[in-house]
Design a protein around this motif. Structure first.
Motif, PDB file in Angstrom:
ATOM      1  N   THR A  64      -5.044 -84.265 -11.375  1.00  0.00           N
ATOM      2  CA  THR A  64      -4.234 -85.196 -10.577  1.00  0.00           C
ATOM      3  C   THR A  64      -3.426 -84.475  -9.513  1.00  0.00           C
ATOM      4  O   THR A  64      -3.365 -84.902  -8.354  1.00  0.00           O
ATOM      5  N   LYS A  65      -2.806 -83.372  -9.892  1.00  0.00           N
ATOM      6  CA  LYS A  65      -1.885 -82.691  -8.979  1.00  0.00           C
ATOM      7  C   LYS A  65      -2.573 -81.855  -7.912  1.00  0.00           C
ATOM      8  O   LYS A  65      -2.061 -81.714  -6.799  1.00  0.00           O
ATOM      9  N   THR A  66      -3.729 -81.286  -8.251  1.00  0.00           N
ATOM     10  CA  THR A  66      -4.406 -80.408  -7.279  1.00  0.00           C
ATOM     11  C   THR A  66      -5.429 -81.148  -6.428  1.00  0.00           C
ATOM     12  O   THR A  66      -5.825 -80.661  -5.370  1.00  0.00           O
ATOM     13  N   GLY A  67      -5.891 -82.306  -6.914  1.00  0.00           N
ATOM     14  CA  GLY A  67      -6.963 -83.012  -6.227  1.00  0.00           C
ATOM     15  C   GLY A  67      -8.328 -82.397  -6.482  1.00  0.00           C
ATOM     16  O   GLY A  67      -9.331 -82.824  -5.897  1.00  0.00           O
ATOM     17  N   LEU A  68      -8.374 -81.402  -7.378  1.00  0.00           N
ATOM     18  CA  LEU A  68      -9.638 -80.766  -7.732  1.00  0.00           C
ATOM     19  C   LEU A  68     -10.271 -81.506  -8.910  1.00  0.00           C
ATOM     20  O   LEU A  68      -9.577 -82.095  -9.733  1.00  0.00           O
ATOM     21  N   ASP A  69     -11.567 -81.469  -8.976  1.00  0.00           N
ATOM     22  CA  ASP A  69     -12.271 -82.103 -10.088  1.00  0.00           C
ATOM     23  C   ASP A  69     -12.345 -81.094 -11.237  1.00  0.00           C
ATOM     24  O   ASP A  69     -13.247 -80.265 -11.293  1.00  0.00           O
ATOM     25  N   VAL A  70     -11.381 -81.151 -12.132  1.00  0.00           N
ATOM     26  CA  VAL A  70     -11.243 -80.160 -13.199  1.00  0.00           C
ATOM     27  C   VAL A  70     -11.972 -80.642 -14.451  1.00  0.00           C
ATOM     28  O   VAL A  70     -11.711 -81.740 -14.949  1.00  0.00           O
ATOM     29  N   LYS A  71     -12.879 -79.812 -14.944  1.00  0.00           N
ATOM     30  CA  LYS A  71     -13.663 -80.166 -16.121  1.00  0.00           C
ATOM     31  C   LYS A  71     -13.540 -79.067 -17.173  1.00  0.00           C
ATOM     32  O   LYS A  71     -13.642 -77.874 -16.852  1.00  0.00           O
ATOM     33  N   ALA A  72     -13.324 -79.454 -18.428  1.00  0.00           N
ATOM     34  CA  ALA A  72     -13.211 -78.472 -19.516  1.00  0.00           C
ATOM     35  C   ALA A  72     -14.585 -77.892 -19.836  1.00  0.00           C
ATOM     36  O   ALA A  72     -15.592 -78.597 -19.814  1.00  0.00           O
ATOM     37  N   PHE A  73     -14.599 -76.593 -20.119  1.00  0.00           N
ATOM     38  CA  PHE A  73     -15.827 -75.911 -20.531  1.00  0.00           C
ATOM     39  C   PHE A  73     -15.564 -75.209 -21.852  1.00  0.00           C
ATOM     40  O   PHE A  73     -14.676 -74.364 -21.951  1.00  0.00           O
ATOM     41  N   PHE A  74     -16.309 -75.601 -22.884  1.00  0.00           N
ATOM     42  CA  PHE A  74     -16.175 -74.984 -24.200  1.00  0.00           C
ATOM     43  C   PHE A  74     -17.450 -74.225 -24.535  1.00  0.00           C
ATOM     44  O   PHE A  74     -18.541 -74.635 -24.163  1.00  0.00           O
ATOM     45  N   ASP A 127      -9.153 -69.344  -0.776  1.00  0.00           N
ATOM     46  CA  ASP A 127      -7.701 -69.145  -0.818  1.00  0.00           C
ATOM     47  C   ASP A 127      -6.953 -70.469  -0.981  1.00  0.00           C
ATOM     48  O   ASP A 127      -5.951 -70.536  -1.707  1.00  0.00           O
ATOM     49  N   ALA A 128      -7.426 -71.505  -0.306  1.00  0.00           N
ATOM     50  CA  ALA A 128      -6.754 -72.802  -0.394  1.00  0.00           C
ATOM     51  C   ALA A 128      -6.813 -73.351  -1.819  1.00  0.00           C
ATOM     52  O   ALA A 128      -5.845 -73.950  -2.312  1.00  0.00           O
ATOM     53  N   THR A 129      -7.944 -73.137  -2.478  1.00  0.00           N
ATOM     54  CA  THR A 129      -8.091 -73.582  -3.869  1.00  0.00           C
ATOM     55  C   THR A 129      -7.188 -72.775  -4.781  1.00  0.00           C
ATOM     56  O   THR A 129      -6.536 -73.318  -5.683  1.00  0.00           O
ATOM     57  N   LYS A 130      -7.130 -71.462  -4.549  1.00  0.00           N
ATOM     58  CA  LYS A 130      -6.241 -70.620  -5.346  1.00  0.00           C
ATOM     59  C   LYS A 130      -4.789 -71.059  -5.204  1.00  0.00           C
ATOM     60  O   LYS A 130      -4.040 -71.092  -6.194  1.00  0.00           O
ATOM     61  N   THR A 131      -4.395 -71.398  -3.997  1.00  0.00           N
ATOM     62  CA  THR A 131      -3.010 -71.829  -3.761  1.00  0.00           C
ATOM     63  C   THR A 131      -2.695 -73.085  -4.561  1.00  0.00           C
ATOM     64  O   THR A 131      -1.639 -73.190  -5.192  1.00  0.00           O
ATOM     65  N   LYS A 132      -3.619 -74.046  -4.541  1.00  0.00           N
ATOM     66  CA  LYS A 132      -3.411 -75.280  -5.309  1.00  0.00           C
ATOM     67  C   LYS A 132      -3.280 -74.993  -6.798  1.00  0.00           C
ATOM     68  O   LYS A 132      -2.413 -75.551  -7.485  1.00  0.00           O
ATOM     69  N   ILE A 133      -4.146 -74.138  -7.303  1.00  0.00           N
ATOM     70  CA  ILE A 133      -4.155 -73.831  -8.733  1.00  0.00           C
ATOM     71  C   ILE A 133      -2.898 -73.054  -9.135  1.00  0.00           C
ATOM     72  O   ILE A 133      -2.244 -73.368 -10.131  1.00  0.00           O
ATOM     73  N   ARG A 134      -2.548 -72.041  -8.326  1.00  0.00           N
ATOM     74  CA  ARG A 134      -1.356 -71.245  -8.630  1.00  0.00           C
ATOM     75  C   ARG A 134      -0.107 -72.126  -8.599  1.00  0.00           C
ATOM     76  O   ARG A 134       0.740 -72.040  -9.504  1.00  0.00           O
ATOM     77  N   ASP A 135       0.021 -72.968  -7.575  1.00  0.00           N
ATOM     78  CA  ASP A 135       1.189 -73.835  -7.462  1.00  0.00           C
ATOM     79  C   ASP A 135       1.294 -74.773  -8.664  1.00  0.00           C
ATOM     80  O   ASP A 135       2.391 -75.040  -9.165  1.00  0.00           O
ATOM     81  N   PHE A 136       0.147 -75.271  -9.131  1.00  0.00           N
ATOM     82  CA  PHE A 136       0.165 -76.158 -10.292  1.00  0.00           C
ATOM     83  C   PHE A 136       0.742 -75.435 -11.506  1.00  0.00           C
ATOM     84  O   PHE A 136       1.662 -75.937 -12.164  1.00  0.00           O
TER      85      PHE A 136
END
Length: 332
Positions: free
Chosen positions: A54-64, A237-246
């Protein structure tokens, strides 16, 4: 007409490539090492990953995966872009899978790390680690995943390696399993002793109090750095920034979300808000790994005297280098 069709086809291909590239940049497969059953891990991790999406706007999927190596290999082949690891598995990801530590978990009690432990059934005659190490092949022992820090590397270094003991020659049987499985095996007297850690013991106490009541700790390690979160270095880099900020704002007064709800999610993971970190947090683990390797080389009867001396010399030089880096890092 042919020219128009060819032009349309070229546009179609370009759009497909662009769409595919965008999807690749915005989809994050998040690897979660198998410390517990997948169902338990999903229960505690899904709320965090949902908030991350929700916060990053990335499509985050769990991997087990069924073991730690599965997550490491998935990152190596870019099937996983971000992952939660223990320090030992993070070291493997950094060395073999283009990984890089960027934040670190923080135990909810504010401790700088956690501890590896050896546990036995509560009513066991075993009272001390020396009782475990009598090495008469009467004991069934549970080790962790070979890529686990607290379940494997730490006991192999401080319990077995420090005494020149090979677990396979010491015990009646040695098994490898995740933390939860080892804890339950001890509680149910399926093994006589097993490696685990204080974080998992807290989860067992919360989720399975009857089992926890049947477990007793007999040994505790030096402090282990808290678990890192690792990303692939080649993320945009833009993706890293979103993830780090989260991660750096989650559950803090800098969060744009419901801070109380976020703290509750972290509490489910037995964590407080995250803190920034780097690959330097792995230096103590590198020293441990080399200490274990030196002890194994010293006990290796298959090596000639010259080969053994050369191997130990190389490993000792590497260990000295990392110890110097660790000493320098501790001053900064």
């Amino acid at each position: 007409m042919n020219a128009i069709l060819k032009s349309m086809a070229a546009v179609s291909v370009a759009l497909t490539i662009t769409t595919s590239a965008l999807a690749q940049e915005t989809t994050i497969n998040f690897g979660i090492i198998s410390t517990e059953s997948q169902q338990n891990l999903k229960t505690t991790w899904d709320p965090l990953l949902s908030d991350m999406k929700t916060k990053t706007g990335l499509d985050v999927k769990a991997f087990f995966a069924s073991d730690y190596a599965g997550v490491i290999e998935a990152m190596r082949f870019n099937k996983v872009q971000v992952a939660w690891y223990g320090n030992k598995s993070a070291m493997e990801a950094v060395d073999r899978a283009e990984g890089e530590v960027f934040v670190q978990s923080v135990p909810k009690n504010g401790e700088p790390g956690y501890w590896s432990v050896v546990i036995v059934p509560k009513d066991s005659k075993i009272q001390t680690i020396d009782d475990v190490l009598k090495c008469d092949q009467s004991i069934n022992f549970g080790l962790g995943d070979p890529n686990s820090t607290s379940g494997y590397l730490v006991p192999m270094t401080f319990v077995f390696g420090a005494r020149g003991i090979d677990p396979k020659k010491c015990f009646k049987n040695v098994t490898n399993a995740n933390h939860e499985t080892n804890a339950m095996a001890v509680a149910n007297k399926q093994v006589d002793a097993a490696a685990n850690n204080t974080e998992n013991m807290a989860l067992i106490k919360q989720n399975k109090p009857d089992a926890f009541a049947n477990i007793r700790e007999i040994w505790r390690s030096p402090l282990i750095p808290s678990d890192p979160i690792v990303w692939r270095k080649d993320l945009p880099d833009a993706t890293k920034t979103k993830i780090r900020d989260f991660f750096m704002t989650y559950g803090t007064d800098k969060s744009t979300g419901d801070v109380a709800a976020e703290k509750k999610v972290l509490e489910g993971l037995k964590w407080a808000p995250f803190r920034a970190s780097t690959d330097k947090q792995l230096l103590p683990i590198r020293v441990m790994e080399l200490s274990k390797s030196i002890a194994q080389a010293q006990a290796d009867a298959t090596l000639s005297a010259d080969a053994k001396s050369a191997k130990i010399k190389t490993l000792t030089e590497q260990k000295t280098k990392f110890e110097a880096e660790l000493a320098a890092a501790s001053k900064t």
